[in-house]
Write an enzyme that holds these catalytic residues in place. Structure first.
Site, PDB file in Angstrom:
ATOM      1  N   HIS A   1       0.756  -1.102   0.001  1.00 44.14           N
ATOM      2  CA  HIS A   1      -0.074  -0.075   0.062  1.00 44.14           C
ATOM      3  C   HIS A   1       0.997   1.183  -0.194  1.00 44.14           C
ATOM      4  CE1 HIS A   1      -3.495   2.350   0.252  1.00 44.14           C
ATOM      5  NE2 HIS A   1      -4.208   1.407   1.162  1.00 44.14           N
TER       6      HIS A   1
ATOM      7  N   ASP B   1      -9.626  -8.335 -18.009  1.00 43.64           N
ATOM      8  CA  ASP B   1      -9.644  -9.219 -19.002  1.00 43.64           C
ATOM      9  C   ASP B   1      -8.454  -9.676 -19.465  1.00 43.64           C
ATOM     10  OD1 ASP B   1     -10.309 -11.011 -21.208  1.00 43.64           O
ATOM     11  OD2 ASP B   1     -11.660  -9.499 -22.150  1.00 43.64           O
TER      12      ASP B   1
END
Length: 805
Positions: free
Chosen positions: A155, A373
């Protein structure tokens, strides 16, 4: 289930990072960000033949290419100022599961086992920070050929938006999409706008659980219907009608989480609901889309006390107000020294955080993780399986939205006892389904059903070929239109390719668009927008027209048509997503023409019921078809005068809007049953009686279906037999004497309810029910049509609508 690690290696950028880019400076927002890893797992379905959809070798190769652009992620953190972009690389592991993906995901995914799809915890280093690997990835293959891609991102430099930018670029490179792979990460904006501060040189914010705190991670699913109901509850009592589904859901979760906490602690205290807000789109102009780093701001909403009787709109208003404060003004203020100091001091001494129970919410709905995708379609499921022992503090909420079915999954980390209370909260469970079974036949999961993909390649607005004359720009509804439901009706027509007769089907596409424009000139109200429940503004704004390409032949799909896949051929995938907008913005007709590889076409239409019934829709389609095949004389002329003249609009219905929605908690399914000619003849024979010697096919079939629906309902309701109605929609045009004009547009149908109050037995023939159907339909006749044209007839119909919906 067992998952074995097969290989583990370091992946480095495909080209060395240039010397002038070797030292990457943090922004002060990165300096302040917590030291923790954020996990994600994306599940991708298999092809029908069970072969792997992606070879890991291709994933590794494209990952190297991606890291060359995202070079700081392959480096090592030097201190709380700098990343040494030394190309040491990231961790990439391959694993094999000993089961098929469905074996794990059905009936419900086991949350506790999700960790097996992530790199082992022993590979994660938090201290010293100089040894942190910023991205670790595990690709797990299932026996069926499906793949799970699990990853941890650090993070310190990556927020949710940055993570999605990286994943999307890697996915595009993997599937060979040059344009998508050229997503340019921007590592300059954050450090230039929010430069690192000496004051934070030693600031490292480790997120650790308090010793002795027992927390659990749970998944709750809120379907589209439940979310719509929550939103309506908020909007109904709020002065601000712009509340989003996320705001309504946040208020609902906030309230019930606090009630659980109050019950556990046997006390009430102030609480905060804190959203993480992406600043990129809050700035004017927006920050570059590819801006990397931690460019989010916290938006804390505070409530001094929450009671069971409290209304949701109050909490939703606080959430909306907090989020709205993250705006261009606050983003620019943060860029000043004064803004930084104010933000820094607030982290330690902000009074709004004092003595409050804090809930931290991250909404990932707009970031697009469910759309990533790699070349095998969208993931069928995305999840953030946080390790509750080491990597997170309690009261964390992650919201993940799915466009296909409109659901939002809420992943919640709460105190173990508070979670138990929440899981027994009846009001909460009326909307939230704990770890609900995945709908693996939703559009996002199509590759589990059939190896088919449909890509929309163009979308445009088609307007009438000539402007609508001024005297026709205001079209009045009939009161039947005013009473009609607010919904879209879907219809798909499949056309095979006959090149020897018509030429190649795709060559018809330009002709279809041209003649659609000509057809709209005659059917001009369909190209307008609804002004109110009286009028359509025939302003020629047009209808939606999309062209799409399927990656299979038509017969490959139709030989075993998957009902759950038909939405791919429609421009409006679900009714809920189509009607979540003001009625003044409704597009009345939406069309998608899908070409198959064989040259066949699927024509998908979603038409708005407010002005079109079945006969009207048929008139429109037939007229368009006649023009498309060059037979203008066969085109039917629409009549937009008859319905408003015979059944004029009523002031009483000026604000009447009948939205059709499934009740929250009700699960319905769509199935297709085929009755061949032989079966129909048999049913007609059984439906004969002394009162009805010649039942029609529809009457006989209606009686048969009605009987078996009643039997099924009785069984589900434990023998609680109740009265039932079988209601036909009857076209009034041919019931009037003389018949109404063939091209009469609007809702010119009447409902014909057949009622049964008798106990039904399995052995009974359905002739009595078929007789009731005939009797009900016969009551829609010239007398009833003319009676409906009177004020008395209207009031009788209106009262029936109020009583029976």
């Amino acid at each position: 289930m067992k998952v074995d690690i097969i290989s583990s290696e370091r992946i480095k950028p495909s080209t060395p990072t240039p010397q002038h880019l070797r030292a990457y400076k943090f922004s002060f927002l990165d300096q302040l960000s917590p030291v923790l890893y954020a996990p994600f797992v994306l599940f991708y379905a298999n092809k029908l033949d069970g072969s792997p959809l992606l070879q890991p070798a291709r994933l590794r190769e494209s990952l190297r290419e991606t890291l060359a652009k995202f070079y700081p992620l392959a480096g090592r953190i030097k201190d709380n100022f700098t990343i040494d972009c030394n190309d040491e690389g990231i961790l990439f592991m391959e694993a094999q599961a000993d089961c098929a993906m469905l074996d794990f995901l059905k009936p419900q995914p086991c949350i506790d086992l999700l960790r097996h799809f992530l790199p082992p915890k022993k590979t994660l280093v938090l201290e010293p920070i100089t040894e942190v690997i910023q991205v670790s990835i595990q690709v797990t293959r299932f026996q069926c050929g499906g793949i799970a891609i699990g990853w941890y991102c650090f993070h310190k430099i990556i927020d949710g938006h940055s993570a999605h930018t990286f994943l999307n670029s890697w996915a595009a490179s993997t599937r060979g999409d040059a344009a998508g792979a050229n997503i340019s990460p921007d590592f300059n904006t954050a450090p230039s706008l929010f430069p690192a501060k000496d004051l934070l040189s030693s600031h490292l914010s480790y997120v650790r659980m308090d010793p002795g705190t027992a927390v659990v991670l749970k998944r709750f699913v809120f379907d589209a219907s439940a979310l719509q109901t929550l939103k309506e509850r908020v909007v109904l009592k709020s002065s601000d009608h712009r509340h989003s589904r996320v705001e309504a859901l946040s208020s609902f979760i906030w309230k019930h989480a606090v009630l659980a906490s109050n019950d556990q602690a046997n006390s009430k205290q102030p609480s905060l609901f804190v959203h993480s807000v992406n600043m990129r789109y809050r700035s004017i102009p927006p920050l570059p889309e590819g801006s990397m780093g931690n460019l989010y701001s916290l938006a804390p909403a505070r409530c001094e006390r929450i009671e069971k009787e409290d209304e949701l709109h109050v909490l939703a208003g606080k959430v909306r107000e907090a989020i709205s404060k993250v705006n261009d003004e606050s983003v620019k203020a943060l860029q000043t020294e004064e803004g930084f100091m104010k933000n820094y001091k607030a982290m330690a001494n902000n009074p709004i955080f004092k003595n409050a129970n804090k809930y931290w919410c991250t909404s990932l709905g707009r970031l697009g993780f469910t759309e990533v995708d790699f070349g095998m379609g969208k993931p069928i499921w995305v999840c953030p399986p946080f390790d509750t022992q080491t990597s997170l503090h309690k009261n964390q909420i992650f919201l993940i939205g799915y466009a296909d079915d409109g659901r939002i999954e809420a992943w919640m980390v709460l105190d173990q006892r508070e979670m138990e209370i929440l899981e027994n909260d009846e009001e909460f469970l009326a909307f939230a389904s704990p770890n609900k079974e995945l709908d693996l036949f939703a559009p996002s999961c199509v590759m589990m059903v059939v190896n088919m993909k449909v890509d929309v390649i163009s979308s445009e607005t088609i307007k009438p070929s000539t402007p609508t004359p001024l005297h026709l720009t205001s079209y009045k509804f009939s009161f039947l239109d005013q009473l009609s439901p607010v919904l879209y009706v879907p219809l798909i027509l499949f056309y095979p390719n006959h090149p020897e007769k018509d030429g190649s089907a795709p060559s018809l596409l330009p002709r279809l668009k041209e003649t659609l424009s000509e057809t709209l000139t005659k059917f001009y109200p369909l190209a307008g927008r609804i002004k109110d429940n009286f009028t359509i503004d025939c302003n020629d704004k047009g209808i939606l027209y999309s062209e799409a390409q399927a990656d299979c032949a038509m017969l490959d799909f139709l030989k075993e048509p998957g009902i759950e896949l038909l939405g791919h051929f429609l421009p409006c995938k679900t009714t809920s997503t189509c009607v979540e907008q003001p009625i003044t913005e409704f597009i009345q007709v939406m069309i998608q023409v899908t070409s198959f590889q064989c040259g066949g076409l699927a024509l998908g239409v979603s038409y708005f019921h407010k002005i079109l019934d079945g006969a009207s829709a048929n008139t429109f389609l037939n007229s368009w078809a006649a023009l498309a095949r060059g037979r203008d004389g066969e085109a039917i002329s629409p009549d937009f005068n008859t319905a408003p003249r015979l059944f004029p609009a009523k002031d009483l219905l000026s604000s009447h809007s009948s939205y059709v929605r499934v009740q929250p908690g009700v699960v319905v399914v769509l199935k297709r049953f085929v009755f061949d000619a032989s079966a129909i003849r048999t049913l007609k024979g059984k439906a004969k009686s002394e009162h009805m010697s010649n039942p029609s096919s529809v009457e006989a079939l209606s009686g048969f279906i009605w009987k078996h629906l009643m039997l099924a309902s009785n069984e589900v309701n434990s023998g609680d037999e109740r009265a039932s109605l079988f209601v036909h929609s009857v076209n009034m045009r041919n019931r009037s004497i003389p018949p109404l004009p063939e091209g009469s547009m609007g809702n010119l149908y009447s409902l014909a309810p057949a009622a049964s109050y008798d106990q039904i037995e399995k052995e009974e023939d359905p002739h009595a029910l078929a007789s009731k159907v005939r009797e009900a339909i016969s009551k829609v006749n010239d007398e009833s049509v003319k009676a409906l044209q009177t004020e008395e007839g209207f009031m009788k119909t209106y009262r029936a609508c109020l009583v029976h919906g």
